[in-house]
Write a protein that holds these residues in place. Structure first.
Motif, short mmCIF file in Angstrom:
data_model
loop_
_atom_site.label_atom_id
_atom_site.label_comp_id
_atom_site.label_asym_id
_atom_site.label_seq_id
_atom_site.Cartn_x
_atom_site.Cartn_y
_atom_site.Cartn_z
N THR A 112 0.76 -1.17 0.12
CA THR A 112 0.12 -0.07 0.05
C THR A 112 0.85 1.21 0.07
N THR A 113 2.00 1.11 0.60
CA THR A 113 2.78 2.41 0.88
C THR A 113 3.24 2.92 -0.61
N MET A 114 3.80 2.00 -1.34
CA MET A 114 4.32 2.24 -2.66
C MET A 114 3.53 2.76 -3.62
N VAL A 115 1.95 2.31 -3.36
CA VAL A 115 0.98 2.94 -4.24
C VAL A 115 0.78 4.48 -3.93
N PHE A 116 1.07 4.81 -2.53
CA PHE A 116 0.92 6.28 -2.30
C PHE A 116 1.92 7.15 -3.26
N HIS A 117 3.12 6.62 -3.48
CA HIS A 117 3.86 7.43 -4.34
C HIS A 117 3.79 7.20 -5.94
N CYS A 118 2.98 6.53 -6.43
CA CYS A 118 2.31 6.36 -7.63
C CYS A 118 1.71 7.44 -7.97
N ASP A 119 2.04 7.77 -9.44
CA ASP A 119 1.32 9.05 -10.02
C ASP A 119 -0.19 8.70 -10.69
N TYR A 120 -0.42 7.37 -10.85
CA TYR A 120 -1.64 7.04 -11.46
C TYR A 120 -1.89 5.69 -10.87
N VAL A 121 -2.94 5.36 -10.41
CA VAL A 121 -3.34 4.00 -9.71
C VAL A 121 -4.81 3.24 -10.52
N ILE A 122 -4.52 2.13 -10.78
CA ILE A 122 -5.61 1.30 -11.33
C ILE A 122 -5.74 0.09 -10.40
N ALA A 123 -6.92 -0.13 -10.04
CA ALA A 123 -7.22 -1.38 -9.01
C ALA A 123 -8.30 -2.02 -9.69
N SER A 124 -8.09 -3.32 -9.45
CA SER A 124 -9.24 -4.29 -9.89
C SER A 124 -10.18 -4.17 -8.64
N THR A 125 -11.31 -4.82 -8.87
CA THR A 125 -12.58 -4.84 -7.83
C THR A 125 -12.15 -5.80 -6.85
N THR A 126 -10.94 -6.54 -7.01
CA THR A 126 -10.44 -7.60 -5.93
C THR A 126 -9.50 -7.12 -4.92
N ALA A 127 -8.97 -5.63 -5.44
CA ALA A 127 -7.82 -5.02 -4.56
C ALA A 127 -8.48 -4.71 -3.08
N ILE A 128 -7.45 -4.97 -2.41
CA ILE A 128 -7.36 -4.55 -0.72
C ILE A 128 -6.34 -3.85 -0.58
#
Length: 253
Positions: A112-128
């Motif tokens: 999750t921490t690395m996602v906060f550093h990303c510029d654009y985030v795509i998540a599937s409906t299974t993402a937690i």
């Protein structure tokens, strides 16, 4: 480079894949270093215009390998968390190219921490998304204590970082750190589309605009160092050591 990290370059985009399916893509010290090298080496390569971070087998990553935490916590050396994780986080902070996260399944801890550093985030409906550090007697990492309140507000950040509550993809989109929610298995497809869109834009304008949007690098590095000091102290605490040991006891049952 470890076989658990797959790096491919295609259409001006470098894709970094975490692949350790038997352990839900938990990250080892070698994996951190391989990802750091992949990010760092892209900086001086003008052919690479964008980066994608993703996982395999329907999982982003279950986070740090707890065995590393237990080993560091019981080591006679007085140190912070295992150093390659910090090296990877610093590579994310110092990176100057757009980063897209393609998240299928769980993204736990540093996932999750690395996602906060990303510029654009795509998540599937299974993402937690979950930062359960508090459950191990630990504290936030990777400048997440600085980034997350800025993105989602104090109250949501408190819920995730202090109470350890998880967020699904739709909640994360409403909170502001996920751009698009897609069906399972489609996150990487949409990430490549977004990467092509970014790569078709003027490179210098993208770099300058991205820099203007981001917090100053020195602020992020300073917060990472501060968190790492607390993290190391907490990791050696009796309650953290007990939590790590209980984790392995539960797995044996």
């Amino acid at each position: 480079m470890t076989e658990n990290i797959i790096v491919t370059d295609e259409d001006s985009t470098r894709t970094i894949v975490m692949r350790r399916p038997e352990k839900k893509n938990t990250l080892t010290q070698e994996m951190y270093l391989a990802m750091s090298d992949a990010i760092d080496s892209a900086q001086s390569n003008p052919a690479i215009r964008c980066l994608i971070l993703t996982g395999r087998s329907g999982v982003f990553t279950a986070g740090n390998d707890i065995s590393d935490f237990l080993q560091a916590a019981t080591s006679k050396e007085d140190r912070g968390r295992p150093k390659n994780a910090v090296i990877f986080l610093q590579s994310l902070v110092n990176n100057k190219k757009p980063v897209i996260a393609a998240v299928d399944g769980i993204a736990i801890g540093i996932g999750t921490t690395m996602v906060f550093h990303c510029d654009y985030v795509i998540a599937s409906t299974t993402a937690i998304f979950q930062s359960p550090f508090i459950q191990y007697g630990l504290v936030p990492e990777g400048a997440s204590s600085l980034l997350l309140p800025r993105i989602v507000g104090h109250q949501r950040a408190f819920s995730m970082l202090v109470m350890g509550r998880s967020m699904n993809a739709q909640a994360a989109r409403e909170a502001g750190f996920v751009n698009t929610v897609v069906p399972p298995g489609h996150a990487i497809v949409e990430a490549r589309k977004a990467a092509r869109e970014i790569c078709n834009l003027p490179a210098a304008a993208v770099e300058i605009s991205r820099k203007l949007l981001k917090l100053p690098t020195e602020d992020l590095v300073r917060r990472i160092d501060q968190e790492n000091q607390f993290f190391g102290e907490r990791m050696r605490s009796p309650e953290a050591v007990a939590a790590f040991q209980n984790f392995f006891l539960r797995k044996r049952k």
